[in-house]
Scaffold this motif. Structure first.
Motif, PDB file in Angstrom:
ATOM      1  N   CYS A  13       0.830  -1.210   0.000  1.00  0.00           N
ATOM      2  CA  CYS A  13       0.000   0.000   0.000  1.00  0.00           C
ATOM      3  C   CYS A  13       0.863   1.257   0.000  1.00  0.00           C
ATOM      4  O   CYS A  13       0.512   2.265  -0.637  1.00  0.00           O
ATOM      5  CB  CYS A  13      -0.945  -0.032   1.190  1.00  0.00           C
ATOM      6  N   TRP A  14       2.004   1.182   0.678  1.00  0.00           N
ATOM      7  CA  TRP A  14       2.955   2.295   0.660  1.00  0.00           C
ATOM      8  C   TRP A  14       3.358   2.630  -0.771  1.00  0.00           C
ATOM      9  O   TRP A  14       3.490   3.806  -1.138  1.00  0.00           O
ATOM     10  CB  TRP A  14       4.188   1.926   1.501  1.00  0.00           C
ATOM     11  N   LYS A  15       3.544   1.605  -1.617  1.00  0.00           N
ATOM     12  CA  LYS A  15       3.954   1.858  -3.015  1.00  0.00           C
ATOM     13  C   LYS A  15       2.975   2.802  -3.703  1.00  0.00           C
ATOM     14  O   LYS A  15       3.383   3.727  -4.413  1.00  0.00           O
ATOM     15  CB  LYS A  15       3.980   0.547  -3.822  1.00  0.00           C
ATOM     16  N   GLY A  51     -10.026  -9.207  -3.051  1.00  0.00           N
ATOM     17  CA  GLY A  51     -10.024  -8.930  -1.615  1.00  0.00           C
ATOM     18  C   GLY A  51      -8.686  -8.495  -1.065  1.00  0.00           C
ATOM     19  O   GLY A  51      -8.315  -8.909   0.046  1.00  0.00           O
ATOM     20  N   LYS A  52      -7.962  -7.683  -1.801  1.00  0.00           N
ATOM     21  CA  LYS A  52      -6.654  -7.240  -1.326  1.00  0.00           C
ATOM     22  C   LYS A  52      -6.463  -5.746  -1.582  1.00  0.00           C
ATOM     23  O   LYS A  52      -6.955  -5.207  -2.577  1.00  0.00           O
ATOM     24  CB  LYS A  52      -5.529  -8.003  -2.039  1.00  0.00           C
ATOM     25  N   VAL A  53      -5.754  -5.096  -0.666  1.00  0.00           N
ATOM     26  CA  VAL A  53      -5.284  -3.731  -0.879  1.00  0.00           C
ATOM     27  C   VAL A  53      -3.802  -3.802  -1.261  1.00  0.00           C
ATOM     28  O   VAL A  53      -3.135  -4.782  -0.917  1.00  0.00           O
ATOM     29  CB  VAL A  53      -5.480  -2.873   0.397  1.00  0.00           C
ATOM     30  N   PRO A  54      -3.292  -2.789  -1.984  1.00  0.00           N
ATOM     31  CA  PRO A  54      -3.949  -1.526  -2.309  1.00  0.00           C
ATOM     32  C   PRO A  54      -4.836  -1.633  -3.535  1.00  0.00           C
ATOM     33  O   PRO A  54      -4.642  -2.507  -4.385  1.00  0.00           O
ATOM     34  CB  PRO A  54      -2.763  -0.601  -2.609  1.00  0.00           C
ATOM     35  N   ILE A  55      -5.792  -0.676  -3.594  1.00  0.00           N
ATOM     36  CA  ILE A  55      -6.441  -0.382  -4.864  1.00  0.00           C
ATOM     37  C   ILE A  55      -6.433   1.138  -5.031  1.00  0.00           C
ATOM     38  O   ILE A  55      -6.395   1.875  -4.038  1.00  0.00           O
ATOM     39  CB  ILE A  55      -7.893  -0.908  -4.937  1.00  0.00           C
ATOM     40  N   ALA A  56      -6.434   1.565  -6.276  1.00  0.00           N
ATOM     41  CA  ALA A  56      -6.565   2.996  -6.572  1.00  0.00           C
ATOM     42  C   ALA A  56      -7.853   3.167  -7.366  1.00  0.00           C
ATOM     43  O   ALA A  56      -8.086   2.441  -8.343  1.00  0.00           O
ATOM     44  CB  ALA A  56      -5.369   3.499  -7.373  1.00  0.00           C
ATOM     45  N   VAL A  57      -8.683   4.096  -6.921  1.00  0.00           N
ATOM     46  CA  VAL A  57      -9.936   4.393  -7.626  1.00  0.00           C
ATOM     47  C   VAL A  57      -9.770   5.755  -8.291  1.00  0.00           C
ATOM     48  O   VAL A  57      -9.500   6.761  -7.614  1.00  0.00           O
ATOM     49  CB  VAL A  57     -11.137   4.386  -6.655  1.00  0.00           C
ATOM     50  N   LEU A  58      -9.866   5.771  -9.603  1.00  0.00           N
ATOM     51  CA  LEU A  58      -9.670   7.010 -10.359  1.00  0.00           C
ATOM     52  C   LEU A  58     -10.933   7.867 -10.311  1.00  0.00           C
ATOM     53  O   LEU A  58     -12.005   7.393  -9.900  1.00  0.00           O
ATOM     54  CB  LEU A  58      -9.298   6.685 -11.807  1.00  0.00           C
ATOM     55  N   SER A  59     -10.817   9.104 -10.755  1.00  0.00           N
ATOM     56  CA  SER A  59     -11.955  10.036 -10.641  1.00  0.00           C
ATOM     57  C   SER A  59     -13.160   9.568 -11.460  1.00  0.00           C
ATOM     58  O   SER A  59     -14.298   9.903 -11.139  1.00  0.00           O
ATOM     59  CB  SER A  59     -11.535  11.439 -11.052  1.00  0.00           C
ATOM     60  N   ALA A  69       1.020  -2.746 -10.650  1.00  0.00           N
ATOM     61  CA  ALA A  69       0.252  -2.127 -11.743  1.00  0.00           C
ATOM     62  C   ALA A  69      -0.036  -0.665 -11.407  1.00  0.00           C
ATOM     63  O   ALA A  69       0.002   0.215 -12.284  1.00  0.00           O
ATOM     64  CB  ALA A  69      -1.040  -2.899 -11.984  1.00  0.00           C
ATOM     65  N   ILE A  70      -0.303  -0.403 -10.144  1.00  0.00           N
ATOM     66  CA  ILE A  70      -0.549   0.980  -9.700  1.00  0.00           C
ATOM     67  C   ILE A  70       0.724   1.812  -9.886  1.00  0.00           C
ATOM     68  O   ILE A  70       0.686   2.943 -10.392  1.00  0.00           O
ATOM     69  CB  ILE A  70      -1.044   0.980  -8.231  1.00  0.00           C
ATOM     70  N   LEU A  71       1.866   1.245  -9.505  1.00  0.00           N
ATOM     71  CA  LEU A  71       3.145   1.954  -9.725  1.00  0.00           C
ATOM     72  C   LEU A  71       3.315   2.283 -11.209  1.00  0.00           C
ATOM     73  O   LEU A  71       3.650   3.414 -11.574  1.00  0.00           O
ATOM     74  CB  LEU A  71       4.323   1.084  -9.275  1.00  0.00           C
ATOM     75  N   TRP A  94      12.484  -6.559 -12.365  1.00  0.00           N
ATOM     76  CA  TRP A  94      12.508  -6.403 -10.913  1.00  0.00           C
ATOM     77  C   TRP A  94      11.094  -6.409 -10.320  1.00  0.00           C
ATOM     78  O   TRP A  94      10.875  -6.907  -9.209  1.00  0.00           O
ATOM     79  CB  TRP A  94      13.258  -5.117 -10.527  1.00  0.00           C
ATOM     80  N   LEU A  95      10.118  -5.859 -11.064  1.00  0.00           N
ATOM     81  CA  LEU A  95       8.739  -5.854 -10.540  1.00  0.00           C
ATOM     82  C   LEU A  95       8.214  -7.289 -10.392  1.00  0.00           C
ATOM     83  O   LEU A  95       7.574  -7.635  -9.389  1.00  0.00           O
ATOM     84  CB  LEU A  95       7.806  -5.061 -11.460  1.00  0.00           C
ATOM     85  N   PHE A  96       8.495  -8.119 -11.385  1.00  0.00           N
ATOM     86  CA  PHE A  96       8.026  -9.514 -11.295  1.00  0.00           C
ATOM     87  C   PHE A  96       8.826 -10.296 -10.249  1.00  0.00           C
ATOM     88  O   PHE A  96       8.269 -11.125  -9.516  1.00  0.00           O
ATOM     89  CB  PHE A  96       8.085 -10.191 -12.667  1.00  0.00           C
TER      90      PHE A  96
END
Ligand SMILES: N[C@@H](CCC(=O)N[C@@H](CS)C(=O)NCC(=O)O)C(=O)O
Length: 202
Positions: A13-15, A51-59, A69-71, A94-96
């Motif tokens: 979530c920090w990411k 059922g996991k965080v983080p999620i980002a909800v756009l406007s 994916a959020i990064l 590195w992400l994978f």
């Protein structure tokens, strides 16, 4: 306004919060206690069926799941993500790596040890986390003992993704002093303008 649903002590979530801070995109933080069942409610599952965080909800209401994916989404067009081609592919590597070979061991050891406090109940799982987490830190050490950043493109989201749980790996029982290149990289990244670190458990 972007909304990030996350747990304050979670590296994943920090990411999401950190890339938004670094790229100057304002957001609302919706504290979501993943250890306390808040990601299992029907309201949350409507946003992320996994059922996991983080999620980002756009406007516009679009939901982005998966921390890396959020990064990638919010780093697009900034120095935190190189343009398509080999430089970007190095970031993907590195992400994978982070999601398959690092986070499942270092983050889980940390959560069981420091937050759930159930490490004693799962000795075999903890042993696997410690062995595989040490292997992951060793892979990072091979790169960082001779380089400033994980890729040759300067600091990128590859560094942010790996920083998330590496800088608090001691909360899972790992000793960063055993990996001097990694420890120096943590200090280097921490000193960049706009960087924050995770809240520490007490
Ligand atoms: N691959 C996912 C992992 C996310 C994840 O494991 N989130 C944890 C908190 S760090 C969670 O929400 N756990 C709740 C659950 O699994 O029920 C990502 O990178 O976003």
């Amino acid at each position: 306004m972007i909304a990030v649903y996350g747990a304050a002590t979670s590296g994943n979530c920090w990411k999401a919060a950190q890339i938004l801070r670094l790229t100057g995109q304002p957001f609302d933080w919706v504290e979501t206690d993943s250890n306390g069942g808040a990601t299992g409610t029907s309201a949350f599952l409507a946003l992320n069926p996994n059922g996991k965080v983080p999620i980002a909800v756009l406007s516009d209401g679009s939901v982005i799941t998966e921390s890396n994916a959020i990064l990638l989404h919010f780093a697009e067009g900034t120095l935190w993500l190189p343009p398509p081609g080999l430089a970007r592919t190095r970031v993907y590597e590195w992400l994978f790596f982070e999601q398959y070979s690092h986070e499942p061991y270092i983050a889980v050891a940390r959560n069981l040890t420091t937050y759930l406090k159930t490490a004693d109940q799962f000795p075999e799982r903890m042993a696997q986390c410690m062995a595989r987490g040490a292997k992951a830190l060793g892979v990072m050490e091979r790169r960082l003992s001779g380089h400033e950043w994980l890729t040759d493109a300067g600091p990128t989201i590859a560094d942010l993704a790996l920083f998330a749980y590496t800088h608090v790996a001691d909360e899972g029982g790992f000793v960063l002093a055993d990996y001097p290149g990694v420890a120096a990289w943590v200090a280097r990244l921490s000193a960049l303008p706009g960087m924050t670190t995770l809240r520490r458990a007490r």
